[in-house]
Design an enzyme around this catalytic site. Structure first.
Site, mmCIF file in Angstrom:
data_model
loop_
_atom_site.group_PDB
_atom_site.id
_atom_site.type_symbol
_atom_site.label_atom_id
_atom_site.label_comp_id
_atom_site.label_asym_id
_atom_site.label_seq_id
_atom_site.Cartn_x
_atom_site.Cartn_y
_atom_site.Cartn_z
ATOM 1 N N LEU A 197 0.826 -1.218 0.000
ATOM 2 C CA LEU A 197 0.000 0.000 0.000
ATOM 3 C C LEU A 197 0.857 1.264 0.000
ATOM 4 C CD1 LEU A 197 -2.937 -0.975 2.415
ATOM 5 C CD2 LEU A 197 -2.880 -1.056 -0.088
ATOM 6 N N ARG A 198 2.185 1.101 0.183
ATOM 7 C CA ARG A 198 3.113 2.245 0.194
ATOM 8 C C ARG A 198 2.758 3.235 1.303
ATOM 9 N NH1 ARG A 198 6.063 -1.164 -2.703
ATOM 10 N NH2 ARG A 198 5.853 -1.019 -4.953
ATOM 11 N N ASN A 211 7.682 -3.216 3.428
ATOM 12 C CA ASN A 211 8.913 -2.735 2.769
ATOM 13 C C ASN A 211 8.834 -1.254 2.431
ATOM 14 O OD1 ASN A 211 7.017 -3.378 0.710
ATOM 15 N ND2 ASN A 211 8.631 -3.747 -0.792
ATOM 16 N N LYS A 228 7.743 -10.796 7.739
ATOM 17 C CA LYS A 228 8.107 -10.926 6.325
ATOM 18 C C LYS A 228 9.605 -11.083 6.181
ATOM 19 C CE LYS A 228 7.643 -11.056 1.945
ATOM 20 N NZ LYS A 228 6.915 -10.291 0.965
ATOM 21 N N LEU A 257 8.842 -8.978 -9.519
ATOM 22 C CA LEU A 257 9.657 -10.047 -8.939
ATOM 23 C C LEU A 257 8.802 -10.894 -8.006
ATOM 24 C CD1 LEU A 257 12.955 -8.085 -8.256
ATOM 25 C CD2 LEU A 257 12.609 -9.933 -9.917
ATOM 26 N N ASP A 269 -0.114 -9.116 -4.587
ATOM 27 C CA ASP A 269 1.194 -8.461 -4.727
ATOM 28 C C ASP A 269 1.070 -7.168 -5.524
ATOM 29 O OD1 ASP A 269 3.898 -8.007 -4.341
ATOM 30 O OD2 ASP A 269 4.517 -9.277 -6.012
ATOM 31 N N HIS A 289 4.262 1.519 -8.696
ATOM 32 C CA HIS A 289 5.404 2.415 -8.872
ATOM 33 C C HIS A 289 4.964 3.465 -9.884
ATOM 34 C CE1 HIS A 289 8.445 -0.127 -6.860
ATOM 35 N NE2 HIS A 289 7.814 -1.164 -7.396
ATOM 36 N N ALA A 328 10.631 -3.041 -10.160
ATOM 37 C CA ALA A 328 9.832 -4.271 -10.238
ATOM 38 C C ALA A 328 8.518 -4.065 -9.501
ATOM 39 C CB ALA A 328 10.600 -5.417 -9.612
HETATM 40 N N1 LIG Z 1 6.710 -7.761 -6.489
HETATM 41 C C1 LIG Z 1 7.461 -6.784 -6.922
HETATM 42 O O1 LIG Z 1 7.931 -6.831 -8.056
HETATM 43 N N2 LIG Z 1 7.737 -5.690 -6.171
HETATM 44 C C2 LIG Z 1 7.364 -5.487 -4.802
HETATM 45 C C3 LIG Z 1 8.223 -6.224 -3.843
HETATM 46 C C4 LIG Z 1 7.960 -7.712 -3.793
HETATM 47 O O2 LIG Z 1 6.862 -8.157 -3.474
HETATM 48 O O3 LIG Z 1 8.890 -8.488 -4.043
HETATM 49 C C5 LIG Z 1 7.432 -3.991 -4.504
HETATM 50 O O4 LIG Z 1 7.407 -3.618 -3.335
HETATM 51 O O5 LIG Z 1 7.489 -3.192 -5.455
HETATM 52 ZN ZN LIG Z 2 5.133 -8.085 -2.782
HETATM 53 ZN ZN LIG Z 3 8.248 -10.192 -2.981
#
Ligand SMILES: NC(=O)N[C@@H](CC(=O)O)C(=O)O
Ligand SMILES: [Zn+2]
Ligand SMILES: [Zn+2]
Length: 345
Positions: A17-18, A42, A100, A220, A248, A252, A264
């Site tokens: 969700l950033r 993250n 995580k 990724l 997921d 971005h 990614a």
């Molecule tokens: N899945 C992705 O490609 N990116 C995710 C990180 C992650 O889940 O590995 C992200 O935070 O942008």
């Molecule tokens: Zn992710």
């Molecule tokens: Zn991941």
């Protein structure tokens, strides 16, 4: 032909969700479709304390209208010096739903991730004892390992010994992309499960290079060969309680994707259920969508199933080329496509 799908309100067991402006722009898409979501930690800096997770949870709720019925489930980002007592306290207080594990440098904002899983023995022992799930980005980061092999090699080198050392630890292998992952999870005990994204059911690696480089299909773990896509898709629709929904969704800003070194992540939250419904429909498995989306994850986490339902109708829905996010734009998964199922609410 079925013209309507009604399922128990679903959950998203893996979402980004950033924070800040991006959080304000994207949180509503997830809250609109899902009752709960496992929110990835993250951020910069990563969420490692109970206080940071509680504050982030408050920012998520503040980004949504006051009457929104949505529960963010918070996660703790594991580092080499993760604190077992802090983690147990956060779980006990109902702030942390899980931890995580990012191998250091495996993916976006994973620089603070774990360099050696061995260093986490104390933390993993505690998690195993209290029944707290470990969520894993399952890729090795060894530069000598081909990027398309990193998930399979992680399973062999890291996950297999981990499961042997901690046989009662609940583990979710996140966003699986390979037949090796499907086989590993299927062949493990009930404490090992996996989340599956829409994109890994829909695209194979050709999509990333279709007539030129396609950054909006780059995430990724990277999409793999067609036979892997088919294995992941089969697992999703299998009805097995070990596989459940985790988008997921990883937004971005467009300029960070369309760049010499593009980030990614695929932003799929706005049409997530539409995408999964299409997959289950194409596989003749619409009767299994509810288990995948609304039951298996909650049962694995030991959480109650949601009340209420959501409805999708068989009606064309046009996915826009871009979605406005603050001053910028995001490109959603399925941009410019027409999908056959519409999320009604
Ligand atoms: N899945 C992705 O490609 N990116 C995710 C990180 C992650 O889940 O590995 C992200 O935070 O942008
Ligand atoms: Zn992710
Ligand atoms: Zn991941």
């Amino acid at each position: 032909m079925t013209s309507q799908i009604v399922i128990r309100r679903p959950d998203d067991w893996h979402v980004h969700l950033r924070d800040g402006e991006m959080l304000n722009a994207v949180a509503g898409y997830t809250a609109r479709q899902f009752a709960r979501a496992i929110v990835m930690p993250n951020l910069t800096p990563p969420v490692v304390t109970v206080a940071a997770a509680a504050a982030y949870r408050a920012r998520i709720m503040a980004a949504l209208p006051a009457d929104t019925r949505f529960t963010p489930l918070m996660t703790c980002y594991l580092t080499d010096d993760a604190d077992a007592a802090e983690i147990a306290r956060g779980y006990g207080q109902g702030v942390f739903a899980a931890c995580k594990l990012y191998p250091a440098h495996a993916t976006t904002n994973s620089a603070h991730g774990v360099t050696e899983v061995r260093t986490l023995v104390r933390v993993l022992e505690v998690m195993q004892r209290i029944g707290m799930p470990l969520l894993i980005h399952g890729e090795v980061t060894d530069a000598h390992v081909d990027i398309f092999d990193r998930e399979a090699v992680f399973i062999e080198r890291v996950l297999t010994p981990l499961v042997e050392d901690f046989p009662e630890l609940k583990i979710v292998l996140e966003h699986i992309t390979t037949s090796e992952a499907v086989d590993f999870v299927s062949g493990s005990g009930a404490g090992i499960a996996a989340t599956i994204t829409p994109q890994h059911c829909v695209i194979n690696r050709n999509a990333i290079f279709d007539g030129g480089i396609r950054p909006h299909f780059y995430c990724l773990p990277v999409a793999k060969r067609e036979h892997h896509r088919l294995a992941v898709r089969k697992a999703a629709v299998s009805g097995s309680p070990k596989f459940f929904l985790g988008t997921d969704s990883a937004p971005h800003a467009i300029g960070r994707k369309e760049a010499a070194c593009g980030c990614a992540g695929i932003f799929n939250a706005p049409f997530a259920l539409e995408s999964y419904a299409q997959i289950f429909d194409e596989e003749g498995a619409l009767d299994r969508l509810e288990g995948f989306a609304s039951e298996h994850g909650a049962n694995f986490y030991g959480l109650p199933l949601n009340d209420g339902t959501v409805t999708l109708t068989r009606e064309a829905v046009a996915v826009p080329a871009t979605i406005t996010a603050g001053d910028g734009k995001l490109v959603p998964f399925h941009a410019d496509e027409t999908l056959p199922w519409r999320f009604v609410g």
